[in-house]
Scaffold this motif. Structure first.
Motif, short mmCIF file in Angstrom:
data_model
loop_
_atom_site.label_atom_id
_atom_site.label_comp_id
_atom_site.label_asym_id
_atom_site.label_seq_id
_atom_site.Cartn_x
_atom_site.Cartn_y
_atom_site.Cartn_z
N ASN A 142 0.83 -1.21 0.00
CA ASN A 142 0.00 0.00 0.00
C ASN A 142 0.86 1.26 0.00
O ASN A 142 0.59 2.21 -0.73
N LEU A 143 1.91 1.26 0.80
CA LEU A 143 2.78 2.43 0.89
C LEU A 143 3.57 2.65 -0.39
O LEU A 143 3.80 3.79 -0.81
N LYS A 158 4.52 6.53 -0.76
CA LYS A 158 4.87 7.06 0.56
C LYS A 158 6.31 6.70 0.93
O LYS A 158 6.96 7.41 1.70
N LEU A 203 8.31 1.70 10.66
CA LEU A 203 8.02 2.90 9.87
C LEU A 203 8.06 4.15 10.74
O LEU A 203 8.63 5.18 10.36
N LEU A 249 6.71 7.85 8.62
CA LEU A 249 5.31 8.22 8.81
C LEU A 249 5.05 8.46 10.29
O LEU A 249 5.60 7.76 11.15
N VAL A 267 -0.09 6.13 10.43
CA VAL A 267 -0.04 4.66 10.39
C VAL A 267 -1.31 4.07 10.98
O VAL A 267 -1.87 3.10 10.45
N LEU A 295 -4.05 4.35 8.43
CA LEU A 295 -3.87 3.40 7.34
C LEU A 295 -4.23 1.99 7.80
O LEU A 295 -4.86 1.23 7.05
N GLN A 354 -5.88 6.94 -0.27
CA GLN A 354 -5.84 6.21 1.00
C GLN A 354 -7.05 6.53 1.87
O GLN A 354 -6.93 6.85 3.06
#
Length: 381
Positions: free
Chosen positions: A61-62, A67, A91, A97, A102, A105, A231
């Motif tokens: 996803n990142l 990202k 992370l 992030l 986070v 997400l 997102q």
């Protein structure tokens, strides 16, 4: 009654309701054909949902949302193994992030998995009561009751949304906004200004529904790419697109730009496979160079054939190297799934991590595997 059975006989909403009312703690396993998903509950609330490879899904996803870069992900994976911690925590500690982002997400990824289950009409379920825990800085439990109500709403609306946006490969562009019509005459304008309704409405006009998505619609991104970058989840994006279509704010482009655009990013598994391919190509080039050198260096066919034994041995070494790379990759996937390495190599086969034709030909009895704490040694016999 035991929480185990068929989804056809006992639907998912009823299963969730029972877990919620009894404030159960444990893991719900849901299986349909070749798909297996796990939902963790804590005091009847949902704390995670996925296929057991949460780190891989978060990484993908990142990457898709741009990202983090592939180099940053490689460094994070090294730190994750070294410190034995989840990717989400790595992370935050690396400063890529903030914890709040986070947490958001993680919530979206969990919601996406749970809401997808409302489309299941068949399958089986089994709830295992066990102790669960979560990092409150990175995970916010979802209200099971709210999930059930939202799930019912989405189930009703999805068919209409998919009619308006039938494919995630569609590309939309923003249309110029038409100016509001001027008042017919001064008298009507005065009446409007003096009306009770206009005197009461002193606030700024509300933003049009779906307008939050406009910055992501550039006439180039596909719907799937908008979902990845925004997102916000698949359903909110589809709903916003549907509303903007109804308002005449956007339209689908006739030609697809996907073939003209270079794909940005790659998946977590592709990154791991990429490292294997690089090693295999390097070894293959080395062996090929040795074979060519052997043929050119000797004039006699007899001498050439005699010296061909060495490349054959090298080819065997190459095959062993390829098998070792496949085993290392499978061990890494096992670690990401369970947070530890297996007790024996045979567990990789049992977990379906050695599925390709080449991987199934690996003779595990010819490999020595030693597990020591959180590390291992792998060597050929």
């Amino acid at each position: 009654m035991a929480l185990e059975g068929s989804i056809e006989e006992f639907g998912l909403p009823e299963i969730f309701q029972m877990i919620l009312l009894q404030k159960k703690e444990g893991v719900l396993r849901l299986t349909r054909e070749k798909t297996t998903l796990f939902i963790e509950f804590n005091q009847g609330q949902i704390i995670s949902a996925g296929d057991g490879e949460g780190d891989a899904r978060l990484a993908d996803n990142l990457i898709k949302a741009e990202k983090i870069s592939s180099d940053q992900l490689k460094a994070l994976l090294r730190a994750q193994k070294r410190d034995n911690q989840p990717l989400a925590r790595a992370l935050v500690q690396a400063g890529h992030l903030p914890a709040d982002e986070v947490k958001k997400l993680n919530r979206i990824l969990t919601e996406e998995t749970v809401f997808s289950l409302f489309e299941w009409k068949s399958g089986s379920y089994k709830f295992e009561a066990k102790e669960t825990s979560y990092d409150s800085q990175l995970i916010e439990p979802l209200s099971t009751d709210s999930i059930l109500m939202e799930g019912a709403t989405r189930t009703d609306e999805w068919p209409l949304l998919k009619k308006r946006v039938p494919s995630t490969e569609m590309v939309f562009e923003v249309l110029p906004k038409e100016p509001a019509p001027a008042p017919a005459d001064e008298e009507s304008e005065k009446k409007e200004e003096d009306s009770f309704e206009s005197m009461a409405n002193l606030s700024e006009p509300e933003e049009e529904e779906g307008a939050w998505l406009l910055p992501w619609i550039d006439g180039k991104r596909t719907v799937q790419e908008i979902v990845d970058h925004a997102q916000m989840g698949t359903f909110p994006v589809f709903k916003a697109l549907s509303e903007l279509i109804s308002q005449g704010r956007i339209k689908a482009k006739e030609e697809s730009l996907k073939s003209q655009r270079k794909k940005s990013g790659f998946t977590f598994k592709e990154l791991s496979r990429q490292q294997q391919i690089i090693r295999i190509i390097f070894n293959s080039i080395t062996i090929a160079a040795m074979v060519i050198f052997s043929i050119v260096a000797f004039k006699s066919v007899y001498v050439t054939l005699s010296n061909a034994v060495q490349p054959i041995l090298e080819m065997r070494t190459l095959r062993a190297g390829i098998e070792r790379d496949n085993l290392l990759f499978a061990l890494d996937l096992y670690y990401l799934r369970y947070g530890r390495y297996p007790d024996a190599l045979q567990q990789l086969t049992a977990e379906g991590l050695l599925n390709s034709k080449r991987e199934r030909r690996i003779d595990l009895s010819k490999w020595k595997y030693e597990l020591t704490g959180n590390t291992f040694r792998l060597s050929s016999l």
